[in-house]
Design a protein around this motif. Structure first.
Motif, PDB file in Angstrom:
ATOM      1  N   ASP A 261       0.826  -1.213   0.000  1.00  0.00           N
ATOM      2  CA  ASP A 261       0.000   0.000   0.000  1.00  0.00           C
ATOM      3  C   ASP A 261       0.859   1.262   0.000  1.00  0.00           C
ATOM      4  OD1 ASP A 261      -2.214  -1.564  -0.044  1.00  0.00           O
ATOM      5  OD2 ASP A 261      -2.975  -1.002   1.931  1.00  0.00           O
ATOM      6  N   ASP A 262       1.997   1.225   0.697  1.00  0.00           N
ATOM      7  CA  ASP A 262       2.892   2.389   0.706  1.00  0.00           C
ATOM      8  C   ASP A 262       3.435   2.671  -0.690  1.00  0.00           C
ATOM      9  OD1 ASP A 262       2.520   2.828   3.364  1.00  0.00           O
ATOM     10  OD2 ASP A 262       4.455   2.037   4.020  1.00  0.00           O
ATOM     11  N   GLU A 263       3.780   1.619  -1.423  1.00  0.00           N
ATOM     12  CA  GLU A 263       4.292   1.790  -2.784  1.00  0.00           C
ATOM     13  C   GLU A 263       3.200   2.302  -3.715  1.00  0.00           C
ATOM     14  OE1 GLU A 263       7.787  -1.633  -2.991  1.00  0.00           O
ATOM     15  OE2 GLU A 263       5.682  -2.212  -3.226  1.00  0.00           O
ATOM     16  N   ILE A 264       1.996   1.782  -3.548  1.00  0.00           N
ATOM     17  CA  ILE A 264       0.872   2.249  -4.368  1.00  0.00           C
ATOM     18  C   ILE A 264       0.586   3.715  -4.085  1.00  0.00           C
ATOM     19  CG2 ILE A 264      -1.604   1.993  -4.782  1.00  0.00           C
ATOM     20  CD1 ILE A 264      -1.273  -0.997  -4.237  1.00  0.00           C
ATOM     21  N   ARG A 265       0.600   4.070  -2.810  1.00  0.00           N
ATOM     22  CA  ARG A 265       0.346   5.471  -2.434  1.00  0.00           C
ATOM     23  C   ARG A 265       1.368   6.406  -3.063  1.00  0.00           C
ATOM     24  NH1 ARG A 265       0.904   6.236   3.656  1.00  0.00           N
ATOM     25  NH2 ARG A 265       3.104   6.274   3.105  1.00  0.00           N
ATOM     26  N   ALA A 266       2.633   6.000  -3.077  1.00  0.00           N
ATOM     27  CA  ALA A 266       3.679   6.837  -3.672  1.00  0.00           C
ATOM     28  C   ALA A 266       3.428   7.046  -5.163  1.00  0.00           C
ATOM     29  CB  ALA A 266       5.048   6.197  -3.449  1.00  0.00           C
ATOM     30  N   ASN A 267       2.984   6.003  -5.852  1.00  0.00           N
ATOM     31  CA  ASN A 267       2.692   6.129  -7.281  1.00  0.00           C
ATOM     32  C   ASN A 267       1.457   6.985  -7.534  1.00  0.00           C
ATOM     33  OD1 ASN A 267       4.426   4.287  -9.264  1.00  0.00           O
ATOM     34  ND2 ASN A 267       4.308   3.254  -7.288  1.00  0.00           N
ATOM     35  N   LEU A 268       0.462   6.863  -6.672  1.00  0.00           N
ATOM     36  CA  LEU A 268      -0.720   7.720  -6.812  1.00  0.00           C
ATOM     37  C   LEU A 268      -0.346   9.181  -6.593  1.00  0.00           C
ATOM     38  CD1 LEU A 268      -3.625   5.784  -5.018  1.00  0.00           C
ATOM     39  CD2 LEU A 268      -2.868   5.665  -7.387  1.00  0.00           C
ATOM     40  N   LEU A 269       0.483   9.429  -5.583  1.00  0.00           N
ATOM     41  CA  LEU A 269       0.898  10.803  -5.304  1.00  0.00           C
ATOM     42  C   LEU A 269       1.675  11.382  -6.481  1.00  0.00           C
ATOM     43  CD1 LEU A 269       1.000  13.124  -3.281  1.00  0.00           C
ATOM     44  CD2 LEU A 269       3.088  12.116  -2.323  1.00  0.00           C
ATOM     45  N   ASP A 270       2.574  10.597  -7.058  1.00  0.00           N
ATOM     46  CA  ASP A 270       3.312  11.050  -8.241  1.00  0.00           C
ATOM     47  C   ASP A 270       2.359  11.378  -9.385  1.00  0.00           C
ATOM     48  OD1 ASP A 270       5.729  10.812  -7.000  1.00  0.00           O
ATOM     49  OD2 ASP A 270       6.329   8.953  -7.992  1.00  0.00           O
ATOM     50  N   SER A 271       1.346  10.540  -9.554  1.00  0.00           N
ATOM     51  CA  SER A 271       0.385  10.735 -10.650  1.00  0.00           C
ATOM     52  C   SER A 271      -0.423  12.005 -10.456  1.00  0.00           C
ATOM     53  CB  SER A 271      -0.551   9.526 -10.743  1.00  0.00           C
ATOM     54  OG  SER A 271       0.166   8.345 -10.995  1.00  0.00           O
ATOM     55  N   PHE A 272      -0.893  12.228  -9.239  1.00  0.00           N
ATOM     56  CA  PHE A 272      -1.676  13.437  -8.969  1.00  0.00           C
ATOM     57  C   PHE A 272      -0.806  14.689  -9.088  1.00  0.00           C
ATOM     58  CE2 PHE A 272      -4.823  10.613  -6.870  1.00  0.00           C
ATOM     59  CZ  PHE A 272      -5.964  11.104  -7.492  1.00  0.00           C
ATOM     60  N   GLN A 273       0.439  14.595  -8.637  1.00  0.00           N
ATOM     61  CA  GLN A 273       1.337  15.743  -8.769  1.00  0.00           C
ATOM     62  C   GLN A 273       1.576  16.081 -10.235  1.00  0.00           C
ATOM     63  OE1 GLN A 273       4.262  15.473  -4.852  1.00  0.00           O
ATOM     64  NE2 GLN A 273       4.719  14.220  -6.599  1.00  0.00           N
ATOM     65  N   GLY A 274       1.836  15.050 -11.027  1.00  0.00           N
ATOM     66  CA  GLY A 274       2.088  15.278 -12.443  1.00  0.00           C
ATOM     67  C   GLY A 274       0.849  15.688 -13.207  1.00  0.00           C
ATOM     68  N   GLY A 275      -0.311  15.176 -12.786  1.00  0.00           N
ATOM     69  CA  GLY A 275      -1.540  15.449 -13.517  1.00  0.00           C
ATOM     70  C   GLY A 275      -2.200  16.763 -13.169  1.00  0.00           C
ATOM     71  N   ILE A 276      -2.036  17.212 -11.926  1.00  0.00           N
ATOM     72  CA  ILE A 276      -2.742  18.416 -11.478  1.00  0.00           C
ATOM     73  C   ILE A 276      -1.897  19.672 -11.610  1.00  0.00           C
ATOM     74  CG2 ILE A 276      -3.710  19.580  -9.450  1.00  0.00           C
ATOM     75  CD1 ILE A 276      -4.755  16.910  -8.500  1.00  0.00           C
ATOM     76  N   ASP A 277      -0.647  19.611 -11.196  1.00  0.00           N
ATOM     77  CA  ASP A 277       0.131  20.848 -11.093  1.00  0.00           C
ATOM     78  C   ASP A 277       1.302  20.883 -12.063  1.00  0.00           C
ATOM     79  OD1 ASP A 277       0.242  23.360  -9.808  1.00  0.00           O
ATOM     80  OD2 ASP A 277       2.032  22.728  -8.741  1.00  0.00           O
ATOM     81  N   THR A 278       1.053  20.501 -13.326  1.00  0.00           N
ATOM     82  CA  THR A 278       2.096  20.615 -14.345  1.00  0.00           C
ATOM     83  C   THR A 278       1.578  21.453 -15.497  1.00  0.00           C
ATOM     84  OG1 THR A 278       1.342  18.549 -15.375  1.00  0.00           O
ATOM     85  CG2 THR A 278       3.142  18.409 -13.791  1.00  0.00           C
TER      86      THR A 278
END
Length: 278
Positions: A261-278
């Motif tokens: 779950d920690d690894e999945i959370r890190a990938n979700l966070l990367d995705s939201f960072q790249g998708g929302i604030d780029t």
């Protein structure tokens, strides 16, 4: 007298530049990610996901899962379809907020399109990542209009706060990248910003953990062998498990295992960072 000479390399071949800017999980010569920073350990993102992962094997492991999730034809097709649906929805919000000329049924609107674009991006990335809606555009529409839109089964309870949380998380990186522990914890203003960033991180982690937990429960209630959704989160959860109908078998150094779950959370966070604030 000796003088220091700096070496400069000029690259003029497009194929070389493309190789540098598009690293793969197989070729890690040019890895687009942060190197190790002590501050990122405190922030809780060092060595996890893709963006902040300085550990090559872990980075490759995460990249393979990420590529497997987003490069499926079904995933790409659904992303395109969802994009069209959201675009039409955005146009409807503009019509309602805009000035409607009853006689000609024409409307006009003067607005800050960047704010709408930010919420469109949040809606889009939430759908492709989780398979559910965040209703960010609807939330922003409710701020501007007297006629409110009600939504249910949203993946993110307060999309306005979540969007701001992602932006604050990225801006807070500066304090953990460039300031020493002493400065971060003892200098006025800086230490306050650090505390705020860590508090915001805890909020984001909590939201993402709830999303993962909810989706895991939904998957457990679906019979093994039945078709699952095409979103990224589902793929990250089921890959290398009995529910992986594609039998992807992703692993590093002959070790194949599901993501934690920690690894999945890190990938979700990367995705939201790249998708929302780029």
């Amino acid at each position: 007298m000796e003088t220091s000479v700096k070496r400069r390399i000029v690259i003029s071949r497009p194929d070389y530049i493309e190789k540098i800017l598009t690293p793969s999980s197989r070729d890690t010569t040019f890895m687009l990610r942060f190197p190790y920073f002590e501050g990122l350990e405190e922030l809780g993102v060092s060595g996890k996901g893709i963006i902040s992962n300085h550990k090559i094997n872990s980075w490759r492991f995460n990249c393979k899962f990420f590529d497997n999730a987003v490069l499926k034809p079904s995933f790409i097709s659904e992303a395109i379809e969802r994009s069209n649906i959201l675009t039409k929805e955005l146009e409807e919000y503009w019509k309602y907020v805009g000035k409607l000329n009853i006689s000609s049924y024409e409307w006009s609107l003067e607005t800050d399109i960047t704010k709408w674009a930010l919420r469109f991006a949040c809606d889009m990335i939430t759908i492709v990542v989780t398979g559910e809606r965040s209703y960010s555009m609807a939330s922003y529409y409710n701020i501007l209009s007297n006629k409110k839109v009600k939504n249910s089964n949203t993946a993110i309870e307060d999309p306005e706060r979540f969007i701001q949380g992602i932006k604050n998380h990225l801006s807070g990186f500066t304090y953990f990248l460039y300031f020493s522990p002493f400065l971060r914890h003892h200098i006025p203003f800086i230490k306050d910003q650090v505390k705020a960033t860590l508090k915001n991180r805890d909020y984001l982690f909590k939201i993402l953990d709830l999303i993962i937990k909810k989706r895991r429960k939904e998957i457990e209630e679906i019979p093994v062998g039945d078709e699952l959704r095409n979103d990224m989160l589902t793929s990250l959860i089921v890959t290398n498990t009995v529910r992986d109908i594609n039998r992807t078998n992703i692993g590093i150094d002959n070790i194949s295992r599901p993501m934690t779950d920690d690894e999945i959370r890190a990938n979700l966070l990367d995705s939201f960072q790249g998708g929302i604030d780029t």
